[in-house]
Motif scaffolding. Structure first.
Motif, PDB file in Angstrom:
ATOM      1  N   SER A   1       0.676  -1.071  -0.007  1.00 48.55           N
ATOM      2  CA  SER A   1      -0.039   0.104   0.093  1.00 48.55           C
ATOM      3  C   SER A   1       0.798   1.312  -0.094  1.00 48.55           C
ATOM      4  O   SER A   1       0.521   2.179  -0.696  1.00 48.55           O
ATOM      5  N   THR A   2       1.905   1.303   0.592  1.00 41.76           N
ATOM      6  CA  THR A   2       2.776   2.399   0.654  1.00 41.76           C
ATOM      7  C   THR A   2       4.347   1.988   0.308  1.00 41.76           C
ATOM      8  O   THR A   2       5.011   1.677   1.286  1.00 41.76           O
ATOM      9  N   PRO A   3       4.612   1.885  -0.851  1.00 44.55           N
ATOM     10  CA  PRO A   3       5.930   1.390  -1.403  1.00 44.55           C
ATOM     11  C   PRO A   3       7.434   1.906  -0.624  1.00 44.55           C
ATOM     12  O   PRO A   3       7.943   1.266  -0.326  1.00 44.55           O
ATOM     13  N   ILE A   4       7.038   3.292  -0.217  1.00 42.67           N
ATOM     14  CA  ILE A   4       8.346   3.773   0.312  1.00 42.67           C
ATOM     15  C   ILE A   4       8.585   3.181   1.714  1.00 42.67           C
ATOM     16  O   ILE A   4       9.632   3.078   1.944  1.00 42.67           O
ATOM     17  N   PHE A   5       7.818   2.329   2.181  1.00 44.08           N
ATOM     18  CA  PHE A   5       7.856   1.713   3.381  1.00 44.08           C
ATOM     19  C   PHE A   5       9.158   0.708   3.406  1.00 44.08           C
ATOM     20  O   PHE A   5       9.782   0.548   4.442  1.00 44.08           O
ATOM     21  N   ALA A   6       9.315   0.482   2.136  1.00 39.55           N
ATOM     22  CA  ALA A   6      10.402  -0.658   2.028  1.00 39.55           C
ATOM     23  C   ALA A   6      11.645  -0.023   2.451  1.00 39.55           C
ATOM     24  O   ALA A   6      12.458  -0.961   2.794  1.00 39.55           O
ATOM     25  N   VAL A   7      11.714   1.138   2.338  1.00 40.86           N
ATOM     26  CA  VAL A   7      13.307   1.657   2.727  1.00 40.86           C
ATOM     27  C   VAL A   7      13.428   1.328   4.107  1.00 40.86           C
ATOM     28  O   VAL A   7      14.717   1.220   4.661  1.00 40.86           O
ATOM     29  N   VAL A   8      12.219   1.465   4.924  1.00 42.38           N
ATOM     30  CA  VAL A   8      12.601   1.563   6.403  1.00 42.38           C
ATOM     31  C   VAL A   8      12.958   0.140   6.775  1.00 42.38           C
ATOM     32  O   VAL A   8      13.284  -0.046   7.756  1.00 42.38           O
ATOM     33  N   ILE A   9      12.262  -0.976   6.293  1.00 47.26           N
ATOM     34  CA  ILE A   9      12.214  -2.241   6.522  1.00 47.26           C
ATOM     35  C   ILE A   9      13.773  -2.594   7.006  1.00 47.26           C
ATOM     36  O   ILE A   9      13.971  -3.310   7.934  1.00 47.26           O
ATOM     37  N   ALA A  10      14.550  -2.429   5.824  1.00 40.28           N
ATOM     38  CA  ALA A  10      15.956  -2.909   6.337  1.00 40.28           C
ATOM     39  C   ALA A  10      16.722  -2.229   7.535  1.00 40.28           C
ATOM     40  O   ALA A  10      16.979  -3.324   8.286  1.00 40.28           O
ATOM     41  N   PRO A  11      16.561  -0.926   7.895  1.00 40.24           N
ATOM     42  CA  PRO A  11      17.242  -0.730   9.130  1.00 40.24           C
ATOM     43  C   PRO A  11      16.429  -1.282  10.357  1.00 40.24           C
ATOM     44  O   PRO A  11      16.968  -1.927  11.306  1.00 40.24           O
ATOM     45  N   LEU A  12      15.062  -1.475  10.203  1.00 38.75           N
ATOM     46  CA  LEU A  12      14.309  -1.989  11.254  1.00 38.75           C
ATOM     47  C   LEU A  12      14.539  -3.435  11.476  1.00 38.75           C
ATOM     48  O   LEU A  12      14.758  -4.115  12.565  1.00 38.75           O
ATOM     49  N   ALA A  13      14.723  -4.195  10.263  1.00 37.02           N
ATOM     50  CA  ALA A  13      14.947  -5.582  10.257  1.00 37.02           C
ATOM     51  C   ALA A  13      16.490  -5.842  10.903  1.00 37.02           C
ATOM     52  O   ALA A  13      16.893  -6.775  11.779  1.00 37.02           O
ATOM     53  N   PHE A  14      17.291  -4.733  10.672  1.00 35.39           N
ATOM     54  CA  PHE A  14      18.619  -5.131  11.129  1.00 35.39           C
ATOM     55  C   PHE A  14      18.573  -4.906  12.734  1.00 35.39           C
ATOM     56  O   PHE A  14      19.224  -5.609  13.253  1.00 35.39           O
ATOM     57  N   VAL A  15      17.901  -3.848  13.213  1.00 43.50           N
ATOM     58  CA  VAL A  15      17.664  -3.579  14.529  1.00 43.50           C
ATOM     59  C   VAL A  15      17.240  -4.969  15.263  1.00 43.50           C
ATOM     60  O   VAL A  15      17.607  -5.537  16.281  1.00 43.50           O
ATOM     61  N   TYR A  16      16.144  -5.442  14.680  1.00 46.32           N
ATOM     62  CA  TYR A  16      15.365  -6.686  15.260  1.00 46.32           C
ATOM     63  C   TYR A  16      16.266  -7.789  15.210  1.00 46.32           C
ATOM     64  O   TYR A  16      16.264  -8.585  16.404  1.00 46.32           O
ATOM     65  N   ILE A  17      16.969  -8.125  14.314  1.00 54.97           N
ATOM     66  CA  ILE A  17      17.835  -9.358  14.199  1.00 54.97           C
ATOM     67  C   ILE A  17      18.934  -9.225  15.082  1.00 54.97           C
ATOM     68  O   ILE A  17      19.411 -10.010  15.927  1.00 54.97           O
ATOM     69  N   PHE A  18      19.611  -7.969  15.356  1.00 52.26           N
ATOM     70  CA  PHE A  18      20.452  -7.735  16.330  1.00 52.26           C
ATOM     71  C   PHE A  18      20.218  -8.027  17.624  1.00 52.26           C
ATOM     72  O   PHE A  18      20.649  -8.782  18.568  1.00 52.26           O
ATOM     73  N   VAL A  19      19.102  -7.366  17.962  1.00 50.50           N
ATOM     74  CA  VAL A  19      18.389  -7.386  19.485  1.00 50.50           C
ATOM     75  C   VAL A  19      18.117  -9.015  19.668  1.00 50.50           C
ATOM     76  O   VAL A  19      18.357  -9.520  20.684  1.00 50.50           O
ATOM     77  N   GLN A  20      17.525  -9.463  18.617  1.00 50.42           N
ATOM     78  CA  GLN A  20      17.100 -11.021  18.928  1.00 50.42           C
ATOM     79  C   GLN A  20      18.373 -11.853  19.195  1.00 50.42           C
ATOM     80  O   GLN A  20      18.269 -12.791  19.745  1.00 50.42           O
ATOM     81  N   ARG A  21      19.449 -11.656  18.331  1.00 51.72           N
ATOM     82  CA  ARG A  21      20.638 -12.348  18.665  1.00 51.72           C
ATOM     83  C   ARG A  21      20.972 -12.304  20.063  1.00 51.72           C
ATOM     84  O   ARG A  21      21.506 -13.255  20.564  1.00 51.72           O
ATOM     85  N   PHE A  22      21.146 -11.012  20.631  1.00 55.23           N
ATOM     86  CA  PHE A  22      21.680 -10.714  22.027  1.00 55.23           C
ATOM     87  C   PHE A  22      20.678 -11.755  22.939  1.00 55.23           C
ATOM     88  O   PHE A  22      21.243 -12.593  23.563  1.00 55.23           O
ATOM     89  N   TYR A  23      19.345 -11.483  22.767  1.00 57.27           N
ATOM     90  CA  TYR A  23      18.504 -12.036  23.395  1.00 57.27           C
ATOM     91  C   TYR A  23      18.596 -13.408  23.610  1.00 57.27           C
ATOM     92  O   TYR A  23      18.648 -14.149  24.339  1.00 57.27           O
TER      93      TYR A  23
END
Length: 1462
Positions: free
Chosen positions: A1045-1067
């Motif tokens: 619905s809002t294609p520009i959102f794809a830009v944000v996915i990468a940094p968010l996914a990075f933080v997510y995986i980062f936190v997830q690994r630590f946890y």
């Protein structure tokens, strides 16, 4: 407001604020509302806060530079505010009159700043390191000052010069200092002087963390990083907060429980006073059984109990728990209430956002404000929710600590009746499972009131949105509730019982594995386990089907509700138009509804479970918690099942300092007498008194899992000289030289690596070291060799021993010592038949004299030496220096996942993933269709295609539901298949594992595989996999929807996914290690507990009660030390992951605002409502990833034990001996040598022929090892054994073992009928069995039992005396009647008459067989054809007894010790 601000300053101007692109607030509003808000907050909070500070003093903090700055800034702020005030007065003097607001606001602010400064100092004196109250105050002040900050600049830029220069300057001063205060407030003060933080080596940072750090759980980060960098170890964990320790928690609960009991008792006494028959005697000293009166028999007690039941008041354990832990828990509940309310803000904001996208020509900042408001609401909700969880989980943890502590304390004083009514396993279960249940329940308890509240709020908002058609949806929901509830109730209960039965059986199998191997009975028992497992799996299968249904209900519920509501809404009235606003706001409300609706039945069912378990536990607890400690004589009963007295009217007086010997047949009540003296029996009448402290040596030595020295000292201070003297007296000095670590050798559970004789001597040494006044010795000499028992009697017990002058009561079968004792008491059938000194009794010429004449000729001493585990010591010690489970640090390999997938079935695994994909597609389809439908509203084509819209929407939704069900079904089937395979392989392997494995591996560790790990594979793992797949696909579909619905959102996915995986690994890294540390530290609690229960009589006799309670508390605290960071790690993760989710909401909303021109409201609604639910899935996904990694470890551990080395095959087809073999029973050893694993060599080389052979030798000479070789429990290192020319190494183990018979040294019985214990394969007729019983002299005993052959033996044969168990083993041998019989010290625990009977039975029944006797009473083998003397594993002498005596070698020396040779 006009009076305050004057006519020139309006309070609110709509055109200046809302309807403009550059909004600004009027000056009156800024001066009044914005300035007063922080002040009102601080003045409102401070009274409560000051009261709190007065109550909680943590010591005071030294004045630091930071503190000085804070104070100075506070005073400056006061000066600045009042500078304004005086300037206004100055203006008044100048004749420039200002409205009253110019006087009031600076005055109020100045006062508030003084209050803040006072608080800063007062907090320092009370030891507050970081203040939340002040932080919020400064934060509000800065927030409120931002508006004037901006408007003053706007004003100045629009005018050529600043009009009010002084106020302009003071304001920026004020703003700067408030910002400084806010920044300073973020940092921490030093800890207070003399606080435990300073003394503790590794304090928990929570106590010293700042407000912000506590708010976001930032203080945990250090541990997360440490755990990520390298594996955590126990030493890295923080100490427990003082308030969570056992020291604080257990007394808290016990105090409440005692109050409960007191209330109940007073109530009970009132209600019982009317029933004369059962009136309670006033004194409670005689109260033994639960709630029973003084003289009431157990039947009456039961009546009593049932009467109590009818009475309304019964001490409720739950009530005690609530009183002890309720208040702290309520703080969490308050948070929950707040969070429930905030939950409903976002759907309202969503409504405004959709409305905003529809309107043309409104200022853009509305949209941005809404997006930011949504973000902040979500953030606030996150923080509140996790603090609520933190409170609940900590309460849960405290409940577990308290319950375990309480049960432990009570189990030390448990009555015998209670002990019989529940096995050790059940009580341990009560401790592990049910304490855990209580703990889990606390976390959900809030749902009981919160779920109905959420449902009501949601319905209220839905009603506003859609009107009465909501009721259709509610009806559907209400129909689903019983459906879910029924499913939740249906399951669990039966499965528990099968699981308990299976583990109980496994426990017995593993404890008696050696006997099973010797008798070749493994198959029969394996079948039994598999039969139980089959039932268990069928229950699991049922559960899984029901589970799939409930999953379907849970996934489709919101959809069905939405469908019915929308359909009804559209069809009821033609004017009802379903637009985006209505549809998506309703959807997000339905999503909120989904959680409480699903949780309610679950909470109710787990409440039911806990109340069921707690009613079970309650009976256990009630019997445990009916405190008692007393002494007893007169009539004493042993088993409440059989209502006969074990001992009748005994009157004994033992003078101080004398030695009394108690003799009699097997089962005549000798041990019961000792128990009665210790107060361990149920007293019927009479009483007992003992003067002075007591030391007690039980018949079967109780050894702790600790070092040898600790076992002897038993908590007393170490005194070198006394200690050496004790070791010498107990003949332990030579043994210490053999043990690898000397007296610091770690002894396994139940004294596994000591021989029977050594265990008994350690037990004696413990008694001697304790230096008591009265010594109760229950047959301590039966387990040691002849010369050793002589040594012990002379140096320790006898008239010249170390104990002379102490009062000693010695139960014995050894006649040779009787002349030297002061008094002898002869017992027959629980009565004293004669009593007096040796000479007196001979003169009386009664039963005793008769007995003596028959036996004094062979003046005998007994001996017993445990299986060759003696040697296993060296190797087991080196291989397992400490029997601690090695914590496998390694990351769980992909290999294990593949293993599991393979067990499920590769095709099935792929199919499951595919089905999940389809189901997500259907779900997206339904929602996209809904957004298309709502767009009809804007283009006014609503009416023509209502039916098509509803129909397709329904079809898509129902398809999704069906797919969910199918995928859950297939998944469940796969999981159960895997569970079946894994358990089967594990069992198959364990039955085939060689004996040496069981000698070195603690049984607890193997049982753990069968209970905990199999449980995880059965139940936890499937649930985790289900949840993981579910959340993964939900998160994925959310991303897809938002991006489309809002294609520009794809830009944000990468940094968010990075933080997510980062936190997830630590946890994941940290949480996995915390879980492992937690489970490793959990087992010692239970093993220590079961050890305590078995040894409770010893612990009580020595009065070591408190020390053991302390030990248990330490172990529990040690366990909670790793559990607490585990809770916090979940909160830490939750706050961080939900922050990412909140960012997704923010960006979805922001992009919806920016792309407002080319987006229709339907898509905005779709993407934002998806974003709102993603937070939950993201959070659960990490949790599930981590759980999956933790639970898959179980597969790894089960696999590891399914692949241990197996013994030789049971049957070798091509080498099968004939069914008649062996005909002669010729046994030959040729150059044979053998070793216990990699320990010592044990060499035996010679020929033995078909004769009766006696094998003798000192303790540890390798006598028992010889028999193990015949059975191939030890495989040859070199050489071979042949029987009738068949090499035993070549044939199958069962073929060999079923043709040999052994009467083992320690009689092992399994729980089940007597018949099953004699003949598990049911090969023989009842006639054969009775015949065997007759020859083994058990016929009389068995035929007197009401159940005859079906007599139930309890776990380990506890309800038979040791002698009777030995006779059962003899009966087994008689039943099998093979050509070769091995007697392994079979007569150690039997009185002389029975011994004679057995010997004559063997001579008559086995006359044509080869008999190997490992002897300790030399007289038994004096008439054998050959005697083999072993020394240190070598054959020392081998000849007929008469020749050996004349050679004057080792044999002669032993005979001389026993008084058989001159």
């Amino acid at each position: 407001m006009e009076r305050l601000c004057g006519p020139d300053l309006p309070f609110w101007v709509a055109n200046e604020t809302l309807h403009t692109d550059r909004p600004n607030l009027p000056e009156c509003f800024q001066l009044s509302v914005l300035s007063w808000l922080p002040s009102i907050y601080l003045w409102a909070v401070s009274p409560v806060y000051l009261f709190y500070l007065k109550r909680n003093n943590k010591g005071y903090i030294m004045m630091s530079i930071m503190n000085r700055f804070k104070t100075v800034f506070g005073l400056l702020l006061w000066i600045v505010c009042w500078a304004d005030l005086f300037y206004t007065f100055h203006e008044l003097r100048q004749g420039l009159s200002r409205p009253p607001i110019y006087f009031i606001t600076p005055l109020v602010l100045g006062m508030t700043m003084l209050l803040a400064t006072f608080l800063i100092q007062f907090e320092r004196l009370r030891g507050v390191q970081s203040s939340g109250v002040l932080f919020i105050f400064w934060f509000l002040s800065v927030l409120c000052a931002i508006v004037p900050f901006r408007s003053k600049i706007l004003q100045a830029s629009s005018q050529s010069e600043v009009t009010d220069k002084l106020r302009f300057t003071t304001f920026y001063f004020y703003f700067g200092m408030v910002v400084c205060e806010l920044i300073l407030c973020c940092f921490n003060e030093k800890p207070p002087l003399f606080s435990n933080v300073v003394t503790d080596p590794n304090p928990c940072p929570e106590s010293t963390a700042g407000f912000l750090s506590k708010l976001t759980f930032w203080w945990f980060t250090s541990l997360a990083i440490k755990g990520y960098k390298m594996p955590l170890q126990a030493k890295d964990l923080w100490s427990l907060n003082h308030r969570d320790t056992s020291k604080v928690m257990v007394p808290k609960l016990l105090k409440e429980w005692e109050k409960e009991q007191a209330k109940a008792k007073s109530h009970c006494e009132q209600s019982l006073s009317s029933q004369a028959a059962y009136s309670k005697p006033p004194q409670l000293t005689t109260n033994h059984t639960a709630g029973g009166g003084g003289e009431s028999s157990p039947e009456e007690v039961e009546v009593l109990l049932s009467n109590q039941k009818s009475a309304p008041r019964q001490p409720s354990f739950l009530r005690a728990l609530i009183k002890a832990f309720g208040p702290y828990f309520l703080i969490g509940s308050a948070y929950k209430l707040l969070q429930d309310i905030i939950t409903f803000v976002n759907p309202q904001l969503l409504r405004l956002l959709i409305a905003f996208t529809k309107q043309k020509g409104v200022p853009d900042w509305w949209g941005y404000a809404l997006a930011i408001a949504m973000f902040f609401t979500a953030l606030l909700q996150t923080l509140i929710l996790h603090h609520q969880f933190q409170y609940c989980f900590v309460t849960g943890m405290n409940v577990r600590t308290a319950v375990i502590g309480a049960i432990y304390r009570k189990s030390l004083v448990i009555t015998n009746a209670a002990k019989r009514s529940s096995t050790v396993g059940e009580i341990v279960n009560l401790m592990s499972v049910d304490a855990q249940r209580f703990m889990d329940l606390t976390t959900f308890l809030n749902m009981l009131w919160s779920a109905p509240l959420q449902i009501m709020l949601a319905l209220y908002f839905l009603w506003q949105n859609l009107g009465p058609s909501v009721l259709a949806g509610v009806a559907v929901m209400i129909m689903l509730i019983p459906f879910n509830a029924v499913i939740a109730m249906k399951t669990r209960v039966e499965q528990m019982q099968y699981k308990d039965a299976r583990i109980k059986l496994m426990n017995e199998i593993l404890n008696g594995i050696k006997v099973l191997k010797l008798y070749a009975w493994e198959n029969s028992f394996k079948e039994k386990v598999l039969a139980i497992r089959q039932k268990e799996l069928s229950v699991l299968r049922k559960t899984a089907y029901l589970g799939a249904l409930s999953t379907m209900a849970w996934t489709s519920a919101p959809f069905l509700v939405a469908l019915t509501t929308f359909a009804v809404y559209v069809t009821v009235d033609e004017n009802n138009v379903l637009d985006a606003e209505k549809a998506f706001v309703s959807l997000s409300l339905f999503n909120i509804l989904r959680f409480p609706l699903n949780m309610l039945p679950q909470v109710i069912s787990s409440m039911v479970q806990v109340s069921m378990r707690s009613s079970l536990s309650y009976h256990c607890l009630w019997s445990i918690f009916s405190y008692r400690k007393s002494s007893a004589t007169g009539k004493v009963k042993r088993s409440s099942k059989v209502r006969t007295c074990t001992m009748l009217l005994i009157n004994v007086m033992v003078p101080q300092g004398s030695l009394l010997a108690v003799v009699g047949h097997v089962g005549c009540g000798k041990s019961s007498l000792i128990s009665a003296l210790l107060g361990e029996m149920e007293k019927v009448e009479g009483d007992v008194s003992i003067r002075g402290s007591v030391a007690y040596v039980p018949q079967q030595a109780w050894i702790q899992n600790a070092t040898l020295r600790d076992n002897i000292l038993f908590g007393r201070p170490y005194n070198e000289q006394k200690y050496r003297c004790v070791l010498d007296a107990c003949a332990l000095t030579p043994d210490l030289q053999v043990l690898p670590g000397g007296d610091m050798t770690e002894i396994g559970e139940k004294g596994i690596n000591l021989s029977g004789g050594q265990r008994q001597r350690v037990s004696l040494a413990r008694a001697l070291y304790s230096d008591a006044e009265v010594y109760l010795l229950d047959d301590p000499l039966s387990a040691v060799d002849a010369h050793v028992s002589k040594h012990i009697f002379d140096n320790l017990i006898g008239p010249e021993g170390v104990l002379k002058g102490k009062t000693r009561i010695l139960v014995t079968h050894g006649i040779s010592f009787l002349p030297q004792v002061d008094n002898i008491m002869v017992m027959v059938d629980g009565r004293v038949s004669e009593m007096g000194s040796y000479q007196e009794l001979l003169k009386q010429n009664g039963a005793f004299a008769e007995f003596l004449r028959n036996y004094s000729l062979d003046d005998i001493v007994e001996e017993d030496e445990a299986t060759g585990t003696h040697f296993s010591l060296l190797s087991s010690y080196n291989s397992a220096k400490k029997m601690v489970e090695l914590v496998s640090w390694l990351c769980v390999k992909t290999k294990v996942y593949l293993e599991y997938a393979k067990a499920v079935g590769p095709l099935l695994s792929v199919l499951i993933c595919f089905l999940y994909g389809c189901q997500s597609a259907a779900s997206i389809g339904a929602n996209v269709w809904l957004s298309q439908w709502t767009n009809d509203a804007s283009s006014n084509q609503t009416q023509e295609n209502v039916h098509m819209r509803v129909g397709v929407y329904a079809a898509l939704g129902i398809a999704q539901g069906i797919l969910v069900m199918i995928s859950s079904f297939t998944l469940a089937m796969g999981n159960i298949g895997a569970a079946r395979k894994l358990h089967f392989n594990l069992l198959e392997n364990k039955v085939h594992t060689p004996q040496s494995f069981f000698d070195t591996t603690p049984i607890g560790r193997i049982i753990n595989r069968f209970s905990k790990d199999i449980y995880v594979i059965d139940e936890a793992l499937p649930a985790t996999v289900l949840m993981f797949l579910g959340t993964f696909f939900v998160s994925l579909s959310t991303m897809i929807v938002i991006v489309s619905s809002t294609p520009i959102f794809a830009v944000v996915i990468a940094p968010l996914a990075f933080v997510y995986i980062f936190v997830q690994r630590f946890y994941v890294a940290t949480s996995r290690q915390l879980k492992r540390l937690e489970s490793v530290s959990r087992s010692p609690i239970y093993s220590h507990f079961s050890e305590t229960i078995t040894g409770s009589s010893v612990i009580r006799a020595y009065g070591r009660h408190n020390a053991f309670v302390l030990m248990s508390d330490m172990k529990v605290d040690e366990n909670q030390k790793s559990y607490f960071p585990g809770i916090v790690s979940n909160r830490w993760l939750g706050v961080r992951i939900e922050f990412i989710g909140n960012c997704i909401v923010l960006f979805a909303a922001l992009f919806a605002v920016t792309g407002k021109e080319n987006l229709n409201p339907g898509l905005v609604g779709l993407s934002v409502s998806y974003a709102l639910q993603v937070t939950m899935s993201l959070n659960w996904m990490v949790r599930m990833t981590s759980d999956l990694e933790n639970n898959i470890v179980a597969v790894e551990r089960v696999k590891e034990y399914s692949e241990t080395k197996t013994e030789a095959p049971w049957e070798v087809e091509d080498k099968k001996p004939s069914s008649e073999w062996p005909m002669q029973g010729n046994v030959e050893f040729n150059d044979y040598s053998v070793r216990y694993r990699e320990g010592l060599d044990l060499v035996i080389s010679d020929h033995c022929l078909s004769v009766q052979i006696g094998i003798v030798g000192r303790t540890g000479a390798g006598k028992s090892s010889m028999t193990l070789c015949l059975f191939r429990l030890l495989e040859a290192a070199a050489g071979e054994i042949t029987i009738d020319d068949v090499k035993i190494a070549e044939i199958g183990l069962h073929d060999l073992r079923s043709k040999l018979t052994i009467i083992p040294q320690e009689p092992v019985l399994f729980s089940g009928t007597l018949r099953m214990n004699l003949d598990p394969f049911e090969k023989y007729t009842d006639e054969d069995v009775w015949k065997a019983l007759e020859h083994s002299h058990l016929q009389k005993f068995v035929s007197n039992q009401p159940a005859k052959l079906e007599l139930e033996c309890s776990e380990g044969g506890e309800n038979l005396s040791v002698g009777q168990r030995q006779l059962v083993c003899l009966a087994r041998a008689l039943l099998r009647k093979t050509r070769i019989l091995i007697l392994d010290e079979a007569t150690a625990a039997i009185d002389l008459e029975t011994d004679d009977l057995i010997q004559s039975t063997i001579r008559t029944q086995f006359e044509d067989c080869t008999v190997f006797t490992i002897a300790h009473r030399l007289n038994t083998i004096m008439d054998y054809t050959r005697v083999l003397v072993l020394d240190k594993g070598q054959i020392a002498e081998f000849d007929s007894p008469t020749n050996l005596l004349s050679q004057r070698g080792i044999f002669y020396g032993m005979a001389k010790d026993a008084g058989l040779a001159q």
